[in-house]
Motif scaffolding. Structure first.
Motif, PDB file in Angstrom:
ATOM      1  N   HIS A  35     -73.793 -27.744  76.295  1.00  0.00           N
ATOM      2  CA  HIS A  35     -72.653 -28.075  75.670  1.00  0.00           C
ATOM      3  C   HIS A  35     -71.988 -29.213  76.770  1.00  0.00           C
ATOM      4  N   ALA A  36     -71.662 -30.301  76.652  1.00  0.00           N
ATOM      5  CA  ALA A  36     -71.739 -31.754  77.074  1.00  0.00           C
ATOM      6  C   ALA A  36     -70.297 -32.425  75.712  1.00  0.00           C
ATOM      7  N   GLU A  37     -69.422 -33.224  77.449  1.00  0.00           N
ATOM      8  CA  GLU A  37     -67.950 -33.948  76.868  1.00  0.00           C
ATOM      9  C   GLU A  37     -67.869 -35.438  77.147  1.00  0.00           C
ATOM     10  N   ILE A  38     -66.703 -35.900  76.333  1.00  0.00           N
ATOM     11  CA  ILE A  38     -66.709 -37.337  77.677  1.00  0.00           C
ATOM     12  C   ILE A  38     -65.185 -37.079  76.791  1.00  0.00           C
ATOM     13  N   ALA A  39     -64.924 -37.845  78.369  1.00  0.00           N
ATOM     14  CA  ALA A  39     -63.104 -38.639  78.060  1.00  0.00           C
ATOM     15  C   ALA A  39     -63.380 -40.068  77.960  1.00  0.00           C
ATOM     16  N   LEU A  40     -62.524 -40.364  76.950  1.00  0.00           N
ATOM     17  CA  LEU A  40     -62.407 -41.748  76.222  1.00  0.00           C
ATOM     18  C   LEU A  40     -60.557 -42.280  77.260  1.00  0.00           C
ATOM     19  N   ASP A  41     -60.605 -43.403  76.988  1.00  0.00           N
ATOM     20  CA  ASP A  41     -58.852 -44.565  77.083  1.00  0.00           C
ATOM     21  C   ASP A  41     -58.591 -44.883  76.032  1.00  0.00           C
ATOM     22  N   ARG A  42     -57.637 -45.310  75.888  1.00  0.00           N
ATOM     23  CA  ARG A  42     -57.194 -45.351  74.538  1.00  0.00           C
ATOM     24  C   ARG A  42     -58.029 -46.848  73.447  1.00  0.00           C
ATOM     25  N   ASP A  43     -58.901 -47.723  74.548  1.00  0.00           N
ATOM     26  CA  ASP A  43     -59.254 -48.191  73.819  1.00  0.00           C
ATOM     27  C   ASP A  43     -60.803 -47.513  73.676  1.00  0.00           C
ATOM     28  N   ALA A  44     -61.385 -46.558  73.754  1.00  0.00           N
ATOM     29  CA  ALA A  44     -62.864 -45.863  73.050  1.00  0.00           C
ATOM     30  C   ALA A  44     -63.399 -46.186  74.157  1.00  0.00           C
TER      31      ALA A  44
ATOM     32  N   LEU B  90     -73.508 -37.802  71.427  1.00  0.00           N
ATOM     33  CA  LEU B  90     -71.750 -37.634  71.819  1.00  0.00           C
ATOM     34  C   LEU B  90     -71.214 -38.816  71.080  1.00  0.00           C
ATOM     35  N   MET B  91     -72.134 -40.173  71.481  1.00  0.00           N
ATOM     36  CA  MET B  91     -70.718 -40.939  70.951  1.00  0.00           C
ATOM     37  C   MET B  91     -70.928 -40.808  69.310  1.00  0.00           C
ATOM     38  N   ASP B  92     -72.110 -41.086  68.613  1.00  0.00           N
ATOM     39  CA  ASP B  92     -71.759 -40.646  67.117  1.00  0.00           C
ATOM     40  C   ASP B  92     -70.323 -39.862  66.747  1.00  0.00           C
ATOM     41  N   SER B  93     -70.723 -38.203  67.083  1.00  0.00           N
ATOM     42  CA  SER B  93     -69.517 -37.652  67.746  1.00  0.00           C
ATOM     43  C   SER B  93     -68.246 -38.642  67.630  1.00  0.00           C
ATOM     44  N   ALA B  94     -67.683 -39.292  68.806  1.00  0.00           N
ATOM     45  CA  ALA B  94     -66.576 -39.703  69.409  1.00  0.00           C
ATOM     46  C   ALA B  94     -66.533 -40.635  68.411  1.00  0.00           C
ATOM     47  N   ALA B  95     -67.248 -41.699  67.816  1.00  0.00           N
ATOM     48  CA  ALA B  95     -67.252 -42.746  67.261  1.00  0.00           C
ATOM     49  C   ALA B  95     -66.432 -41.596  65.092  1.00  0.00           C
ATOM     50  N   ARG B  96     -66.603 -40.673  65.200  1.00  0.00           N
ATOM     51  CA  ARG B  96     -66.376 -40.114  63.796  1.00  0.00           C
ATOM     52  C   ARG B  96     -65.580 -39.466  63.862  1.00  0.00           C
ATOM     53  N   GLU B  97     -64.605 -39.161  65.177  1.00  0.00           N
ATOM     54  CA  GLU B  97     -63.707 -38.412  65.432  1.00  0.00           C
ATOM     55  C   GLU B  97     -62.415 -39.893  65.985  1.00  0.00           C
TER      56      GLU B  97
ATOM     57  N   LEU C 120     -64.109 -44.865  63.947  1.00  0.00           N
ATOM     58  CA  LEU C 120     -64.620 -46.434  64.834  1.00  0.00           C
ATOM     59  C   LEU C 120     -66.317 -46.653  64.084  1.00  0.00           C
ATOM     60  N   PRO C 121     -66.449 -48.019  63.881  1.00  0.00           N
ATOM     61  CA  PRO C 121     -68.644 -47.389  63.677  1.00  0.00           C
ATOM     62  C   PRO C 121     -69.230 -47.812  64.672  1.00  0.00           C
ATOM     63  N   ARG C 122     -70.031 -46.458  64.823  1.00  0.00           N
ATOM     64  CA  ARG C 122     -71.364 -46.351  65.599  1.00  0.00           C
ATOM     65  C   ARG C 122     -71.468 -47.223  66.754  1.00  0.00           C
ATOM     66  N   ASP C 123     -71.848 -48.425  66.250  1.00  0.00           N
ATOM     67  CA  ASP C 123     -72.058 -49.607  66.364  1.00  0.00           C
ATOM     68  C   ASP C 123     -71.147 -50.077  67.614  1.00  0.00           C
ATOM     69  N   GLU C 124     -69.800 -49.991  67.012  1.00  0.00           N
ATOM     70  CA  GLU C 124     -69.168 -50.591  67.726  1.00  0.00           C
ATOM     71  C   GLU C 124     -68.335 -50.313  68.705  1.00  0.00           C
ATOM     72  N   ILE C 125     -68.745 -48.969  69.325  1.00  0.00           N
ATOM     73  CA  ILE C 125     -68.455 -48.167  70.353  1.00  0.00           C
ATOM     74  C   ILE C 125     -69.164 -47.735  71.077  1.00  0.00           C
ATOM     75  N   ARG C 126     -70.242 -48.148  71.200  1.00  0.00           N
ATOM     76  CA  ARG C 126     -71.351 -48.609  71.840  1.00  0.00           C
ATOM     77  C   ARG C 126     -71.337 -49.925  72.269  1.00  0.00           C
ATOM     78  N   ARG C 127     -71.214 -50.571  70.995  1.00  0.00           N
ATOM     79  CA  ARG C 127     -70.440 -52.003  72.401  1.00  0.00           C
ATOM     80  C   ARG C 127     -69.940 -52.475  73.584  1.00  0.00           C
ATOM     81  N   ARG C 128     -68.760 -51.676  72.886  1.00  0.00           N
ATOM     82  CA  ARG C 128     -66.897 -51.122  74.093  1.00  0.00           C
ATOM     83  C   ARG C 128     -67.866 -50.447  75.224  1.00  0.00           C
ATOM     84  N   ASN C 129     -68.645 -49.753  75.738  1.00  0.00           N
ATOM     85  CA  ASN C 129     -69.319 -49.305  76.200  1.00  0.00           C
ATOM     86  C   ASN C 129     -71.076 -49.681  77.332  1.00  0.00           C
ATOM     87  N   PHE C 130     -71.127 -50.658  77.300  1.00  0.00           N
ATOM     88  CA  PHE C 130     -72.588 -51.152  77.263  1.00  0.00           C
ATOM     89  C   PHE C 130     -73.034 -51.380  78.231  1.00  0.00           C
TER      90      PHE C 130
END
Length: 759
Positions: A291-300, A374-381, A384-394
């Motif tokens: 069971h895993a969770e990530i917390a994100l700010d307003r900029d994902a 988790l990144m895919d799940s957050a992007a879907r919710e 956001l595009p799946r590549d975009e949420i990754r670029r914001r967090n790399f």
């Protein structure tokens, strides 16, 4: 360069364990428990002992009487309570209780294998059935059957790490929280060559032939834990190895059994299993619930992560099992992202199943699977595009070296570049047209991506020796162990480059603890980093040691002698002498030319990383999933042999596809029987399930070793698990299916589709 060893392999002249045949050898057969959990009330071996050709019938009580030791894991773990983890012994033959189907009960030694098998049927074991538990969560529940008194509630490890307070504070102020519950299914390594062991006792010494990933490590475990003898009294020989995948790193019960039996019957004792016996006795891999969770700010952007990990250890603590969830998997949960805080709990439980240990990737694929899903799940919710949420967090290259919130400090990596290059290689913009074409054929098409980072090289050091023979050859003595990855080629290639001599004049020797002074074997993608660097250092040592002898022959000062392309030359003159001429002179004087090399990294491990892009087609009427395109961009630092690297990544990727879509060690919850105990039931990936793979490389040199290389052997598994499931859930997105657990078999996919249709 092409692999040097392949000539003998494809012409049938390789020498594997089954090719070792000794004079007067006998054959061992292990009687294994048909029960997952039972008390042994008695064993009657009299009839078996009288059977034709039988030399010995040995039980767990005989083993105890011989005062031989059990196998135990050397990995310490301190629980969150402050107490050490549970550490029950693993006896090579059960003497009071059996704890999984396939637990060894008796060893029969006879003149032929058929005689040993027939005699084993005459061994009468009085079993008293006990309740069983096959799954980790059920094992820790109140009232579950207990496997060991020293492990209340079947808990072996209850561990935590990270900053719980910081994570709680971050989650309290999060703009969005993404959660996921995932299963990392249990798998079997199923190497092409099965395990085996041949034991010999002569002149007061033990000799073990075994298909291992390191002869010296196997010797040391057996000497220290089982026989209580100095290392000089045992020799372990590992011939050619037909695959290991982590499973052959460990010391297994059969190794001390054949050695013990050989001493008793005074003849060599040979044990080679069939495939079904391997499925019941080889260590399994994975088997995690997370069971895993990530917390994100307003900029994902991810501001914190928390993970609760439950691990099924099986019936015993295998050799490296405690290290995998705690020391390997947990530090990599944050992946290639800037996640400032993390808190992880790990619980590992005993169950009535085959013990679990390292399998290709050993914790790293499990970690990348968690964070990428988790990144895919957050992007879907978040839409956001799946590549975009990754670029914001790399983690950007400018932040290297980057200290993660747990153990590691990444030395290098260009993660956004990997992603962009992989998308270009995969023709990401053209996917919509390919999806339209698939729809025209009644198929669902999905595209998925996953980035990964792993840590490779987790041993103190490795050594190599180079010796120049009078016959004009250079012998490379390596403490690493080739198990199919091509070390014979790459290490010889280093000698060719450094000494400037032809490949055909270099001979590679490995896998003999009497010949190799120190060797840690292969595992953890460390062979190139440790063994390869050690070989290069040995060439430098050899040149340095030979210069004084060359100077004597040239009648010059040592400081004036240079080495280039196999020749020692007096600087500024045409006076020179060849390396092999110097060796012949040394041999004539009773000496030899050699060099010793070692590598013990002072700055840390290497961190291979990359991006996988996968495309699948799904038949919605049958649930059949087909992988139709696959593209990978990897950063393995400097590449010594790109052809061999591609082969390693291809193999790991197909193994990942196998776990994602097909493979599963399935246990019956009521009886503990292994339902997938043969290849009729255990679905291995075939050659036709994976398309050709498009490769790209970003060679960002590692800063932690002198050749700038990063491990590559297990990276394919680390990226493929999440990439395949990402593509599959994209294909199923029109049904609102955001996740499907591995293995995503056709039946499971078909059921998920039809449940959504019915709903």
């Amino acid at each position: 360069k092409r692999r040097l060893e392949d000539q003998r392999f494809i012409t049938g002249t390789g020498r594997y364990l089954d090719d070792v045949s000794l004079p007067d050898q006998t054959y061992a057969y292990i009687l294994r428990s048909p029960h997952a959990h039972a008390r042994i009330r008695g064993i009657d071996t009299a009839a078996a002992a009288r059977a034709p050709g039988v030399r010995a019938v040995l039980t767990g009580r005989d083993y105890q009487a011989a005062k031989l030791g059990p196998l135990k894991s050397p990995i310490p773990v301190r629980n969150r309570s402050g107490a050490d983890r549970a550490d029950p012994p693993r006896w090579p033959l059960a003497h009071e209780r059996v704890r999984h189907v396939g637990d060894g009960v008796a060893l029969v030694v006879a003149d032929t294998l058929a005689q040993a098998r027939d005699a084993a049927e005459l061994v009468a074991v009085d079993y008293q059935d006990l309740p069983i538990v096959a799954h980790a969560i059920e094992a820790m529940a109140a009232g579950a059957p207990q496997l060991f008194d020293e492990a209340p509630n079947n808990v072996c490890i209850d561990w935590e790490t990270g900053d719980a307070a910081a994570v709680a504070a971050a989650f309290a102020q999060a703009a969005h929280i993404a959660k996921i519950d995932i299963i990392n299914n249990r798998v079997s390594a199923n190497s092409m060559e099965m395990r085996g062991a041949i034991g010999v006792f002569a002149d007061g010494r033990y000799l073990l032939y075994a298909s291992t990933q390191g002869a010296n490590a196997t010797r040391d475990i057996l000497c220290k834990q089982v026989f209580g003898i100095p290392a000089e009294q045992m020799r372990v020989v590992t011939p050619d190895v037909g695959g290991g995948f982590g499973m052959k790193v460990f010391s297994y019960p059969e190794y001390p059994l054949v050695l013990w039996a050989a001493r008793l019957v005074e003849r060599p004792v040979r044990w080679i299993p069939d495939r079904s016996e391997s499925l019941l006795s080889d260590s399994h891999g994975r088997d995690n619930i997370t069971h895993a969770e990530i917390a994100l700010d307003r900029d994902a952007r991810v501001i914190a992560m928390r993970v609760d990990l439950v691990v099924n250890f099986g019936a015993y603590v295998s050799q490296f099992a405690p290290f995998l969830p705690t020391g390997v998997q947990t530090p990599l949960f944050t992946g290639s992202y800037m996640i400032p805080a993390i808190y992880v709990t790990v619980k590992a439980a005993f169950t009535n199943t085959v013990p679990v240990d390292a399998y290709r990737g050993a914790g790293r694929p499990e970690a990348s699977y968690v964070i990428e899903r988790l990144m895919d799940s957050a992007a879907r919710e978040l839409g956001l595009p799946r590549d975009e949420i990754r670029r914001r967090n790399f983690i950007p290259p400018a932040r290297m070296p980057y200290k993660t919130p747990l153990v590691h400090t990444y030395d290098s990596g260009e993660f956004a570049r990997n992603l962009s290059d992989a998308q270009n290689l995969a023709d990401w913009p053209g996917f919509s047209e390919r999806r339209r074409q698939s729809q025209g054929r009644g198929r669902l098409r999905g595209i998925g991506l996953a980035t990964y980072i792993e840590a490779s090289g987790a041993i103190p050091e490795d050594r190599a020796t180079l010796r120049v023979e009078a016959d004009g050859t250079v012998v490379v003595l390596s403490g690493s162990q080739s198990i199919g990855q091509g070390q014979e080629t790459t290490f010889v290639q280093f000698v060719e480059q450094e000494l400037g001599i032809p490949l055909e004049r270099v001979r590679f020797v490995q896998g003999d603890s009497d010949v190799i002074a120190l060797g840690t074997g292969s595992g953890g993608s460390r062979s190139m980093i440790f063994g390869g660097v050690a070989v290069i250092e040995a060439t430098k040592s050899l040149i340095s040691n030979a210069k004084s002898a060359a100077a004597d022959l040239l009648e010059a000062a040592t400081v004036d002698v240079e080495y280039r392309a196999g020749q020692f030359q007096v600087a500024g003159t045409d006076r020179r002498v060849g390396l092999f001429d110097v060796a012949r002179r040394a041999a004539a004087n009773g000496g030899e030319l050699q060099g010793e090399g070692r590598f013990a990294p002072q700055m840390g491990r290497s961190f291979p990383n990359g991006c996988h892009v996968c495309e699948v087609e799904v038949d919605p009427e049958t649930g059949v999933v087909e992988v139709v395109r696959y593209s990978i961009v990897d950063d393995f630092g400097r590449l010594a042999n790109p052809m061999l690297v591609r082969g390693q990544v291809h193999g790991g990727t197909v193994q990942g596809i196998g776990q994602a879509l097909y493979e599963h060690c399935v246990y019956d919850a009521g009886s503990g029987q292994l339902l997938s105990g043969s290849f009729m039931d255990y679905a291995m990936p075939r050659a036709d399930v994976a398309p050709p793979i498009a490769f790209g490389f970003n060679e960002v040199p590692c800063r932690n070793n002198p050749i700038g290389a990063k491990g590559c052997g297990e990276a394919g598994c680390a990226g493929s698990l999440p990439a395949v499931i990402s593509a599959l859930t994209d294909a199923l997105s029109e049904f609102g299916i955001g996740h499907i657990d591995m293995p995503a078999t056709s039946e499971r996919v078909w059921r998920a589709i039809n449940e959504k249709r019915a709903g």
